[in-house]
Structure formats: structure tokens, C-alpha cells
Design a protein around this motif. Structure first.
Motif, PDB file in Angstrom:
ATOM      1  N   LEU A  37       0.822  -1.206   0.000  1.00  0.00           N
ATOM      2  CA  LEU A  37       0.000   0.000   0.000  1.00  0.00           C
ATOM      3  C   LEU A  37       0.860   1.261   0.000  1.00  0.00           C
ATOM      4  O   LEU A  37       0.486   2.286  -0.579  1.00  0.00           O
ATOM      5  N   ALA A  38       2.015   1.180   0.639  1.00  0.00           N
ATOM      6  CA  ALA A  38       2.921   2.336   0.689  1.00  0.00           C
ATOM      7  C   ALA A  38       3.626   2.570  -0.644  1.00  0.00           C
ATOM      8  O   ALA A  38       4.186   3.655  -0.864  1.00  0.00           O
ATOM      9  N   HIS A  39       3.605   1.573  -1.518  1.00  0.00           N
ATOM     10  CA  HIS A  39       4.321   1.681  -2.798  1.00  0.00           C
ATOM     11  C   HIS A  39       3.398   1.425  -3.986  1.00  0.00           C
ATOM     12  O   HIS A  39       3.827   0.900  -5.025  1.00  0.00           O
ATOM     13  N   LEU A  40       2.145   1.808  -3.861  1.00  0.00           N
ATOM     14  CA  LEU A  40       1.215   1.629  -4.967  1.00  0.00           C
ATOM     15  C   LEU A  40       1.656   2.389  -6.218  1.00  0.00           C
ATOM     16  O   LEU A  40       1.421   1.950  -7.343  1.00  0.00           O
ATOM     17  N   ASP A  41       2.313   3.527  -6.008  1.00  0.00           N
ATOM     18  CA  ASP A  41       2.776   4.302  -7.159  1.00  0.00           C
ATOM     19  C   ASP A  41       3.785   3.519  -7.989  1.00  0.00           C
ATOM     20  O   ASP A  41       3.869   3.688  -9.216  1.00  0.00           O
ATOM     21  N   THR A  42       4.543   2.632  -7.348  1.00  0.00           N
ATOM     22  CA  THR A  42       5.509   1.797  -8.070  1.00  0.00           C
ATOM     23  C   THR A  42       4.778   0.801  -8.967  1.00  0.00           C
ATOM     24  O   THR A  42       5.211   0.533 -10.096  1.00  0.00           O
ATOM     25  N   LEU A  43       3.674   0.265  -8.467  1.00  0.00           N
ATOM     26  CA  LEU A  43       2.858  -0.642  -9.285  1.00  0.00           C
ATOM     27  C   LEU A  43       2.203   0.106 -10.437  1.00  0.00           C
ATOM     28  O   LEU A  43       2.170  -0.385 -11.566  1.00  0.00           O
ATOM     29  N   VAL A  44       1.691   1.294 -10.155  1.00  0.00           N
ATOM     30  CA  VAL A  44       1.060   2.105 -11.193  1.00  0.00           C
ATOM     31  C   VAL A  44       2.056   2.415 -12.305  1.00  0.00           C
ATOM     32  O   VAL A  44       1.700   2.448 -13.492  1.00  0.00           O
ATOM     33  N   ALA A  45       3.324   2.604 -11.928  1.00  0.00           N
ATOM     34  CA  ALA A  45       4.361   2.961 -12.894  1.00  0.00           C
ATOM     35  C   ALA A  45       4.631   1.859 -13.911  1.00  0.00           C
ATOM     36  O   ALA A  45       5.290   2.100 -14.937  1.00  0.00           O
ATOM     37  N   LEU A  46       4.122   0.660 -13.670  1.00  0.00           N
ATOM     38  CA  LEU A  46       4.297  -0.425 -14.640  1.00  0.00           C
ATOM     39  C   LEU A  46       3.517  -0.164 -15.923  1.00  0.00           C
ATOM     40  O   LEU A  46       3.783  -0.789 -16.953  1.00  0.00           O
ATOM     41  N   GLY A  47       2.547   0.739 -15.860  1.00  0.00           N
ATOM     42  CA  GLY A  47       1.841   1.133 -17.074  1.00  0.00           C
ATOM     43  C   GLY A  47       0.523   0.428 -17.313  1.00  0.00           C
ATOM     44  O   GLY A  47      -0.068   0.573 -18.398  1.00  0.00           O
ATOM     45  N   PHE A  48       0.050  -0.331 -16.330  1.00  0.00           N
ATOM     46  CA  PHE A  48      -1.246  -0.997 -16.440  1.00  0.00           C
ATOM     47  C   PHE A  48      -2.186  -0.433 -15.378  1.00  0.00           C
ATOM     48  O   PHE A  48      -1.741  -0.084 -14.286  1.00  0.00           O
ATOM     49  N   PRO A  49      -3.480  -0.375 -15.676  1.00  0.00           N
ATOM     50  CA  PRO A  49      -4.424  -0.010 -14.613  1.00  0.00           C
ATOM     51  C   PRO A  49      -4.264  -0.966 -13.438  1.00  0.00           C
ATOM     52  O   PRO A  49      -4.108  -2.175 -13.626  1.00  0.00           O
ATOM     53  N   VAL A  50      -4.291  -0.424 -12.232  1.00  0.00           N
ATOM     54  CA  VAL A  50      -4.134  -1.235 -11.019  1.00  0.00           C
ATOM     55  C   VAL A  50      -5.477  -1.336 -10.313  1.00  0.00           C
ATOM     56  O   VAL A  50      -6.174  -0.333 -10.145  1.00  0.00           O
TER      57      VAL A  50
END
Length: 273
Positions: free
Chosen positions: A197-210
Motif C-alpha cells: 500500500l505504501a508503494h502503490l505508485d511503483t505498481l502504477v508505474a508499470l503502465g497498467f491499470p491497477v
């Protein structure tokens, strides 16, 4: 659908199961299920996520035939009786169930195994052109909370999701049809969930809707000192707001109204940056 997202979407949970962790048995009857769908529609839901198999920790698997028996009447009734154009996703790891659901009017596949339980589900998504959500999980629902372990949960989840995305692309699924889900609570310890949850922006940066699915989950109860899942509505809405600020676009929740408000306010703030 996923390629055209311009605001957060709320996915309302409809478990037509006897044993889901928070609402098991509440909507297993057709009339009760339809009333809940109507209720969610009035509260601003964007997607109805229908599942016929519980994925709570320790749950047993359910045959495709039983899942079909549970979900198809509800899907058919939504399309025929409510005559709603609402998007419907099928929460299943089975290509057999997904195919039957698509035939009944579903237009999104939500697979918590990301195609690992039944690789044919990826081919089905490719052939039909429907969006598919690929979720990370460690182990199966039956065993996933026995002793989950990560050295770096964010990096390991990202690497695992990238592998499943690659498998989907190789099966013929178009990139614009893929969304990813870090699988909060699926083979994760409390700190693992918090780190993700603290690094959701890192997941978002993969380029897919999260897609984020924290709704009423136990790790928040340990923080808030409550044991009843229904008491975690506010806690869930907090994670929704934080998710919006991090760029998350899809939220799978039990409580539509509260999370719709949280998402809309957070989105307005984000737009003002």
C-alpha cells in the motif's frame, strides 16, 4: 475499457457463495442478489464483480459446475430483469466458468490466479477480446496464509505480475486489455500488505491499470483493534483515497457508497495538483 479510464472506478463485490469471509450466504438467493445489485447501482457502482467461489484464507475450491450453477442465474437476471448496461466481471480462475459467464453477459474476467490455475483463461480472454484482471497471490486460498514470506514484497510482487502479464501477452491478450492487482491479503503478512500500500505508485508505474482490493480485510482489523469485517468500512475508504492519490484506477469493495465518496474526493484533489 481499461485503456479509456479517466477516473477511478468502483467495483462492487457480489459473492453468491455460502462461505465468503465477510458476506458469505447473504446473497446466495437470486432475489437477495438482485436487490444488492440494485442497491449498488443507486450508490454509484461502475462494475459488479460476481463470484461463485470463496477465496478467503483456508477456503476449499469449488467445481466449475457448482460455480456456474451459482453465478449464471444472477448474471442472466441482471441483464434480463434489471436491463442494466452495467459492466459485470466474473471472479473465477476457471476458463469453463469464465466462458459460461461471458455467454450470459459478463464483459470482464477477474482471475485471482492470473492464469496460473487454468492457462486456458488467458486464451479465452484473447479470443473474446474482453479485459482481464491479473492478480498476484502466493499459494492457493487453502494454504496462502500458512506461512507467507518475502524478502522484498514490492519487488517480488512486481516481478511475478510482470511474468503473468508476459504470459497473457503471449497468449494473445492485448496490452490495453490487461489490469493488474497486487493481491492484498492473498499470501501476505500484515507488513507485506502495508508495504504494498505504501508503494502503490511503483505498481502504477508499470503502465497498467491497477485494481486495489482491501475491502474489510483482516490486516486492517489488527490495526484498528476490531474483529468484525463490517466494522472496517472507514478503514477501507482510507485505502481507497490513498490509492487514488497514488494513481490506482480500480477499487473492489463491499461498501460502494463510502468508497465512491472517498474516491471522488481524492480524485478531485488529485486533479487540482
Amino acid at each position: 475499457m481499461f485503456s479509456q479510464l479517466n477516473k477511478p472506478l468502483i467495483m462492487g463485490i457480489l459473492n453468491v457463495t455460502p462461505d465468503s469471509f465477510s458476506d458469505g450466504g447473504k446473497y446466495s438467493g437470486l432475489n437477495d442478489a438482485l436487490k444488492q445489485v440494485e442497491h449498488m447501482l443507486t450508490e454509484g457502482v461502475d462494475i459488479i464483480d460476481i463470484g461463485g467461489e470463496s477465496t478467503r484464507p483456508g477456503s476449499d475450491s469449488v467445481t466449475p459446475e457448482e460455480q456456474i450453477h451459482r453465478v449464471i442465474p444472477v448474471i442472466t437476471a441482471i441483464r434480463q430483469q434489471l436491463k442494466s448496461a452495467i459492466s459485470i466481471s466474473i471472479d473465477t480462475t476457471s476458463s469453463i466458468v469464465a466462458k459460461a459467464a461471458l455467454g450470459a453477459g459478463v464483459n470482464i474476467i477477474n482471475d485471482v490466479s492470473a492464469g496460473q490455475n487454468d492457462p486456458a483463461i488467458l486464451a479465452l480472454a484473447a479470443q473474446t477480446g474482453v479485459p482481464i484482471i491479473l492478480m498476484h497471490s502466493q499459494g492457493t486460498p487453502k494454504t496462502m496464509q500458512d506461512s507467507p514470506y518475502y524478502q522484498n514484497v514490492v519487488q517480488e510482487v512486481i516481478e511475478a505480475l510482470e511474468q503473468r502479464v508476459d504470459a497473457a501477452l503471449k497468449a494473445g491478450v492485448k496490452k490495453a486489455k490487461i489490469a493488474i492487482d497486487p493481491g492484498i491479503g492473498f499470501g501476505k503478512r500484515k507488513q507485506d500488505n502495508l508495504d504494498l500500500l505504501a508503494h502503490l505508485d511503483t505498481l502504477v508505474a508499470l503502465g497498467f491499470p491497477v485494481l486495489l482490493g482491501t475491502s474489510r480485510k483482516r490486516f486492517m482489523g489488527t490495526i484498528c483493534a476490531v474483529t468484525e469485517p463490517s466494522e472496517l468500512v472507514t478503514a477501507t475508504a482510507v485505502t481507497t483515497a490513498l490509492g487514488v492519490m497514488a494513481g490506482v484506477q480500480l477499487f473492489r469493495v463491499h461498501d460502494v457508497k463510502e468508497n465512491r465518496q472517498a474516491a471522488d474526493v481524492a480524485w478531485a484533489i488529485r486533479q487540482s495538483r
